[in-house]
Design an enzyme around this catalytic site. Structure first.
Site, mmCIF file in Angstrom:
data_model
loop_
_atom_site.group_PDB
_atom_site.id
_atom_site.type_symbol
_atom_site.label_atom_id
_atom_site.label_comp_id
_atom_site.label_asym_id
_atom_site.label_seq_id
_atom_site.Cartn_x
_atom_site.Cartn_y
_atom_site.Cartn_z
ATOM 1 N N HIS A 1 26.813 12.857 23.823
ATOM 2 C CA HIS A 1 26.364 14.111 23.196
ATOM 3 C C HIS A 1 27.335 14.527 22.080
ATOM 4 C CE1 HIS A 1 23.212 14.677 26.064
ATOM 5 N NE2 HIS A 1 24.020 14.888 27.094
ATOM 6 N N HIS B 1 28.974 10.057 29.309
ATOM 7 C CA HIS B 1 27.727 10.798 29.097
ATOM 8 C C HIS B 1 27.962 11.940 28.107
ATOM 9 C CE1 HIS B 1 23.722 12.352 30.249
ATOM 10 N NE2 HIS B 1 24.280 13.539 29.995
ATOM 11 N N GLU B 2 28.990 12.724 28.366
ATOM 12 C CA GLU B 2 29.281 13.853 27.471
ATOM 13 C C GLU B 2 29.779 13.378 26.108
ATOM 14 O OE1 GLU B 2 28.113 16.554 28.405
ATOM 15 O OE2 GLU B 2 27.847 15.987 30.510
#
Length: 516
Positions: free
Chosen positions: A23, A19-20
């Site tokens: 980003h 998820h990170e």
């Protein structure tokens, strides 16, 4: 306990990391300076500085964050022209959208590739064996029977219950495996009625264990040495043809121990079911035996004890624990019921008043008894796509189906069709992760894919502080022709934090109440 915590960290770590990473990837792609890439929150237990970015692992493994330069909308510190080139808030709306959307997108991509890997390499999944098909069921009239294994629908192969995706609006034919033979059953039903009927028969099934007046347990099989340990009580009862075999039974940890030297053959006329026949011989299904009593409950006050065997309620003979539950619901509120139990080899009548509780907005009568039922563990089979191309397309179908089902589930929570009691927190996730790993490694990765989809979808909700909230602000900014005012942003963020803390509180509360 330490093992389960470790499994939880191993399970959740990749979901947070990807998820990170989503980003981070888009931030770097659009030239934004990333100051911190952290897995976890709170104090850092590991950190490493590389090319201006601090990579860290923090002590609380329940999330993560990517700190980007210039992402504080409330900052009043002026930036130089060079700093504006690498500041998040000075990038275009399209760039900011992709940076924010990158996290949820990475979770969906992770789920997709997990499914590709599982389908391509083969995964161990519970076979598609159906539960109890009663004579009242529409599918019974179509030829489906208890214990059938579903292997195809409309000539499309079914690998697992997850692949229960039917093309078209009708189910013309299903293929089942019964006693080693494949049978084609002409169903001829519309899709929705078929699914509604099928869902009702897919259930957990019980081991064919009986208990006598002395408390001795026996395992029943329709086959003689070796006993069939995969057949359920419901399956054996429906296939009973007048002959069966009893074996002394003991549960040793998770293994079944049968004493074949104590084998007994039982025969009866075929007009009786197995349960009816054994009942006359004073053998009772083990789920009618009491495993535990809730302290202070009606059963506890009436003197019912652990090990007692329930035989009837208000004169209605019981053949299963489900019959006890359904019979109790037909009694009048606040009225005494007569429960006959076999205790120490003697029949005793206990008078008690069921307690009325509201569960999922439905009034339910309880007496505080936990059944000693034992369920059949599903047989695991290896399900594998026929080709890599089938794995690629099958993974897309599974991922999309997971997204749709996740949105549908949260819609039902919002509209109160489903109780908030169904929300689980880290303890619930940790338990199911540990349980799935105990079943098979592929089940562990299947669950990881499902939770990854959930994480991606949840983060797209238009709640401030979540990724979806940031996307919502970008939409408002486009409509507004410029950034929202500081006051509006502060109010929105407070609202978002309140909603988030409420959901966290509900999840943790549910976790704790399930423990106790």
């Amino acid at each position: 306990m330490l093992e389960k915590i470790l499994i939880f960290v191993i399970f959740l770590g990749p979901l947070i990391f990807f998820h990170e990473l989503g980003h981070f990837f888009f931030a770097r792609l659009f030239g934004v300076r990333v100051e911190v890439f952290s897995i976890g929150f709170g104090p850092k237990i590991f950190k490493y500085l590389h090319k201006g970015t601090e990579y860290a692992i923090s002590i609380i493994p329940l999330g993560g964050y990517v700190k980007m330069f210039g992402d504080d909308p409330f900052s009043e510190t002026p930036l130089t022209e060079e700093e504006k080139k690498v500041a998040f808030n000075h990038k275009s709306k399209i760039a900011r959208f992709w940076i924010v959307f990158g996290g949820p997108l990475a979770n969906l991509i992770l789920a997709y590739f997990l499914y590709v890997g599982l389908l391509a390499s083969g995964e161990k999944v519970p076979e598609t064996k159906v539960g109890v098909v009663t004579e009242k069921s529409v599918l019974y009239t179509k030829g489906l029977r208890t214990g059938d294994v579903l292997v195809g629908i409309n000539d499309e192969k079914v690998l697992s219950f997850d692949d229960f995706n039917i093309k078209g609006s009708n189910v013309e034919k299903v293929t089942v495996q019964r006693h080693g033979e494949k049978l084609d059953l002409n169903v001829g039903m519309e899709l929705e009625p078929f699914i509604n009927e099928f869902v009702n028969i897919v259930s957990v099934v019980k081991k064919p264990i009986f208990i006598n007046k002395k408390g001795e347990k026996f395992y029943v099989s329709l086959t003689q040495r070796p006993a069939d340990l995969s057949a359920s009580l419901e399956e054996i009862n429906s296939n009973f043809q007048g002959k069966a075999y009893l074996y002394s039974y003991a549960q040793k940890e998770d293994a079944i121990a049968l004493d074949f030297t104590s084998e007994s053959e039982i025969t009866s006329d075929q007009s009786q079911s197995l349960i009816e026949f054994l009942e006359k011989m004073e053998f009772y299904p083990v789920d009618l035996s009491v495993r535990n009593i809730v302290m202070g409950s009606p059963a506890d006050k009436a003197g019912i004890k652990k090990g007692d065997i329930l035989t009837s309620v208000n004169g209605v003979a019981l053949k299963s624990f489900e019959e006890l539950r359904s019979t109790l619901q037909t009694t009048e509120d606040g009225k005494e019921v007569a429960v006959v139990v076999l205790t120490n080899g003697e029949l005793q009548t206990k008078q008690l008043v069921p307690e009325v509780k509201e569960i999922d907005k439905k009034k339910t009568k309880l007496i505080g008894i936990e059944s000693a039922v034992e369920y059949v563990q599903p047989k695991l089979i290896v399900a594998k796509a026929d080709s890599f191309g089938e794995a690629v397309t099958g993974a897309f179908t599974r991922t999309w189906d997971g997204i749709v089902k996740t949105f549908s589930g949260y819609k039902k929570l919002i509209t109160r069709e489903v109780s908030l009691n169904n929300i689980g927190g880290p303890l619930a996730i940790g338990k199911v992760a540990s349980d799935s790993l105990n079943i098979s490694l592929s089940m562990f990765f299947r669950l990881m894919a499902i939770i990854s989809i959930n994480l991606g979808v949840i983060n797209l909700f238009p709640i401030p502080v979540l990724d979806g909230g940031h996307i919502m602000f970008l939409i408002f900014e486009t409509i507004n022709g410029g950034p929202l005012s500081r006051r509006k942003l502060e109010i929105a963020q407070r609202f978002g934090i309140s909603v988030l803390f409420f959901l966290i509180f509900v999840a943790l509360f549910n976790d704790i109440t399930r423990l106790f």
